[in-house]
Design an enzyme around this catalytic site. Structure first.
Site, mmCIF file in Angstrom:
data_model
loop_
_atom_site.group_PDB
_atom_site.id
_atom_site.type_symbol
_atom_site.label_atom_id
_atom_site.label_comp_id
_atom_site.label_asym_id
_atom_site.label_seq_id
_atom_site.Cartn_x
_atom_site.Cartn_y
_atom_site.Cartn_z
ATOM 1 C CB SER A 678 -8.832 -25.213 -16.593
ATOM 2 O OG SER A 678 -10.219 -25.423 -16.623
ATOM 3 C CG ASP A 752 -12.571 -20.201 -21.878
ATOM 4 O OD1 ASP A 752 -13.122 -21.268 -22.209
ATOM 5 O OD2 ASP A 752 -11.759 -20.123 -20.946
ATOM 6 C CG HIS A 786 -10.715 -23.959 -21.466
ATOM 7 N ND1 HIS A 786 -10.957 -23.031 -20.487
ATOM 8 C CD2 HIS A 786 -10.318 -25.092 -20.816
ATOM 9 C CE1 HIS A 786 -10.715 -23.571 -19.295
ATOM 10 N NE2 HIS A 786 -10.335 -24.811 -19.472
#
Length: 819
Positions: A678, A752, A786
């Site tokens: 991330s 995601d 994610h």
């Protein structure tokens, strides 16, 4: 699964759709080993359930077709929902009922193939409810302390789409649940041909807000119909004794369902039209109503309009965050913004708190104004005491007030007033207990409450238990974990006798629960306990991965060149020979701070039992790498322009960490890889582009072009792209794809759901690097969001990461000498 790779030479591109691969056997065995169970204590603290988590469900569970509707991804087949960062709904596979403090264990006979949720306890601690996921529904089940059997409530299909689907009524004999309406019929079918164009229009007013992936917002009339269908619930009362069902009201799109402490009223929040194609359902128009216990409308509290232009870091205007006062039969409290919900507007008070008592006929009364944004309230169990917390997200500041809601003429007292980044002086959280009606309040002992915290220190975390005198606001330390273990307070067993339950672990000892019994009072030393105590085991759970006990770890402290204190945890592989220089992996996640003193505070503990779980960078230890874990990478500065020096600080932090690891004599400077997830993925790509510290990088689920999807702000950057274009391009490695100095592996979930890190980020970054002749590989994981959940995806990710660093880091040839 799609894998793309590009290397030196014009047009050299490898594309393949491959089957899932597996990492080496030693890695695979640890990946499949069970993690410590999750404990759920009953409110009376005389029993707990140890729930076995399913850490990595099969891809068949993750890949069930889902619809993205107004910020929720729902599986039509059984109504499970995907979390904001993962695909599929979490579940557990086994329950073990443990008596406290004795420790007698009973295996609960869950349904075959159980995919259950954590237990929801009745306040008397005698019964619990839980969900079970099947192919066609989410079922409701009930169990009881003292029994190994559970039973299904027939005729109930739960609907969690707009929030929690079950809770106990204040009588603790009845559950109120959200169910799929009976006789709902088939879902709306998609038109065979479009009826016309889709049009959106803005009339000139500013409305910068978060952007969402296209599949997660409503896009057309058919999506609106699907949202109406899948979000609709029928409220139902369930008699926990007989299993009988009683419907409340009519089917609607229920978000908030909160019974009053006396059980006479129900606070109801219902989503209404018109919907927005820009934002998620929590910003849609909402009717806030009070019902009586029979489901009849008693009072209309508010109609909240569409809030699709709420400023980033802001709140909606009008009343919000409705809740009940825990210590009165039926008194409501809510907050109202006094700054238009916009932090950029300067006002003396950002929020005010309003109250309204049953029978809700008069005008609401103002109870309190907060200088900063209202952030929550915790009620005491006696009188009108409450701790009110307010926060300034821009200045990184928080304040807690002690307020007597029975005597609002008395001034509120400041309990804590500090940086929200403060770890060393963080006072902890109040210890709570459940009232007979199920509402939670601060546990009080005379004029004192108790605080439990992580106890961050220069030596690492040392959890504590304090007693706070409400008259003097001074604390007394009752317990502090010793330096050679990690032990945290869980719950009181007997508050009068000062006996409490903790969860204790060491680098060699599996986490287990113990009963702490006080021995004697001792003279107080700074930050240490004034009582000694002995530990009596409650559980004796065994170590499923003894091979990991051969791993060594230690806390390493150092400084950045500008004097900021930093630290990391250094892990060394099994059978490490002192003096050997190893290939290494640096894994980090940068954080933003306004105060350099806060930026360097040590977090975490080297005294915890080593498990890998989701921390997949640690698996490199099993292949002979050292791991530089979580080196502090602070970005420090004025909150209004903190990212002006992001790159310089990032490079300085990485340089300091690498230099320190090399100076210890265990890391080979020429064989270090960097990785992150991330925002850490963004960090990785930038370090590969702007430094020569690393031989290769692994960037996962990152946002590499900050002008895409995050143009109105990202992390703690409050300026928009149009206000600070040079900042957005400088921090975006996409614009430096021609400068990549080492091979980069990009991994991303195809689905995601995190607004700023859509999969297009990795796809475009791959194309940019490839087009500029860089060495890059892109791995797209089907059905993953994610964070990657399925066992197949996690096995393959480990295979990819280990193969990448083995090729480009561990077995890399020596760097060519600079001329």
């Amino acid at each position: 699964m799609l894998c793309l790779a590009a290397g030196p030479g014009a047009g050299r591109l490898l594309a393949e759709e491959t089957s899932y691969q597996k990492p080496p056997k030693a890695v695979l065995e640890v990946l499949h080993a069970p993690l410590p169970p999750d404990a759920s204590l009953n409110p009376t603290h005389d029993a707990m359930i140890l729930a076995a988590p399913v850490s990595f469900p099969p891809i068949s569970h993750i890949a069930l077709p889902a619809l993205g509707l107004a910020g929720v991804r729902v599986v039509p087949r059984n109504r499970t929902v995907h979390g904001p960062y993962g695909s599929g709904q979490d579940y557990w596979s086994a329950f073990t009922l443990v008596s406290l403090p004795g420790g007698a264990r009973t295996s609960v006979a869950l349904p075959a193939g159980a995919k259950v949720g954590l237990p929801v306890w009745s306040a008397d601690g005698r019964r619990y409810a839980f969900t079970n996921i099947t192919a066609e529904a989410i079922e409701l089940w009930l169990g009881a302390v003292g029994s190994d059997s559970v039973r299904k409530v027939e005729g109930v299909r739960l609907n969690p789409m707009l929030g929690d689907s079950l809770q106990w009524m204040p009588d603790q004999k009845t559950l109120i649940v959200k169910t799929v309406p009976e006789g709902q019929g088939p879902a709306p079918t998609e038109p065979s041909a479009p009826k016309g164009p889709h049009i959106q229009e803005s009339m000139g007013g500013k409305g910068a807000s978060s952007t969402y992936e296209v599949r997660d917002v409503l896009k057309n009339v058919h999506d609106e119909e699907l949202f109406d269908y899948y979000a609709a619930s029928q409220l139902m009362l369930v008699d926990a004794g007989t299993g009988s069902l009683k419907p409340l009201g009519q089917p609607a799109l229920y978000e908030q369902i909160d019974p009053s402490p006396d059980g006479r009223y129900i606070l109801v929040g219902k989503v209404q039209r018109p919907y927005s194609y820009l934002t998620t359902h929590d910003h849609f128009p909402t009717a806030i109503e009070l019902w009586d216990s029979e489901g009849r409308l008693a009072h209309k509290l508010a109609t909240l309009p569409l809030a699709d232009a709420v400023p980033i870091w802001g709140v909606r205007t009008g009343p919000r965050e409705f809740r009940w006062r825990a210590t009165e039969p039926a008194t409501l409290l809510w907050a109202e913004a006094q700054d238009g919900g916009d932090w950029k507007i300067q006002v003396p008070h950002r929020d005010r708190l309003m109250t309204l008592k049953a029978p809700f006929k008069g005008a609401p009364a103002e109870a309190l104004r907060t200088e900063m944004r209202f952030d929550g309230i915790t009620w005491g169990e006696k009188g009108g005491l409450a701790f009110v917390t307010e926060i300034d997200l821009i200045k990184h500041w928080t304040k807690t007030l002690a307020v007597d809601f029975d005597d609002l003429k008395s001034p509120a007292r400041v309990v804590w007033d500090m940086s929200s980044d403060e770890s060393y002086k963080f006072p902890g959280y109040p210890v709570l207990r459940a009232l007979p009606n199920g509402f939670h309040v601060m546990e009080q002992d005379g004029d004192s409450v108790f605080l439990s915290g992580t106890g961050a220190s220069v030596d690492g975390d040392r959890p504590f238990l304090d007693r706070l005198d409400l008259k003097t606001l001074k604390t007394e330390r009752l317990f502090r974990c010793e330096k050679t273990a990690y032990e945290r307070f869980v719950a009181w067993s007997d508050v009068r006798a000062r006996r409490f339950i903790t969860r204790r672990e060491t680098p060699k000892d599996f986490p287990n629960y113990v009963l702490r019994v006080p021995d004697k009072q001792i003279p107080a030393a700074e930050d240490e306990a004034v009582w000694t105590s002995s530990a009596k085991p409650i559980t004796l759970m065994a170590d499923p991965t003894p091979e990991l006990r051969l791993i060594a770890k230690r806390l390493v402290s150092y400084k950045r060149k500008d004097g900021i204190d930093l630290s990391f945890t250094l892990y060394l592989p099994p059978h490490y020979k002192e003096g050997t220089r190893l290939p290494a992996v640096l894994y980090a996640y940068p954080l933003d701070y306004t105060d350099p003193k806060m930026a360097g505070q040590v977090k975490g503990s080297t005294q915890r039992f080593t498990t890998f779980g989701y921390r997949d960078h640690l698996y490199f230890l099993l292949q002979g790498y050292a791991v530089i874990d979580n080196p502090l990478m602070p970005v420090v500065g004025d909150a209004n322009k903190i990212y002006d020096t992001y790159m310089e600080q990032l490079v300085a932090g990485a340089q300091a960490a690498v230099d320190k690891a090399v100076s210890l004599g265990v890391v080979d400077r020429d064989r270090i890889g960097v990785m992150g997830h991330s925002h850490g993925g963004l960090m990785t790509a930038n370090l590969v582009a702007h430094t020569e510290l690393f031989r290769a990088g692994i960037a996962r689920s990152g946002a590499y072009n900050r002008t895409l999807k995050t143009a109105f702000g990202f992390q703690n950057e409050r300026r928009t792209l149009w206000e600070a274009p040079e900042v957005y391009t400088k921090v975006s490695p996409f614009f430096h794809a021609n400068e990549m100095k080492a091979p980069l592996l990009l991994i991303h979930g195809e689905d995601d759901a995190n607004p700023g890190t859509v999969s297009l980020q990795s796809e475009q970054f791959f194309e940019a690097i490839r087009g500029n002749g860089g060495v890059v590989r892109l791995v797209m994981l089907p059905s993953e969001s994610h964070w990657y959940q399925s066992i197949e995806s996690n096995e393959h990710v480990l295979h990819e990461m280990l193969s990448w660093f083995d090729r480009w880091v561990k077995n890399a040839p020596p760097k060519a000498a600079k001329l």
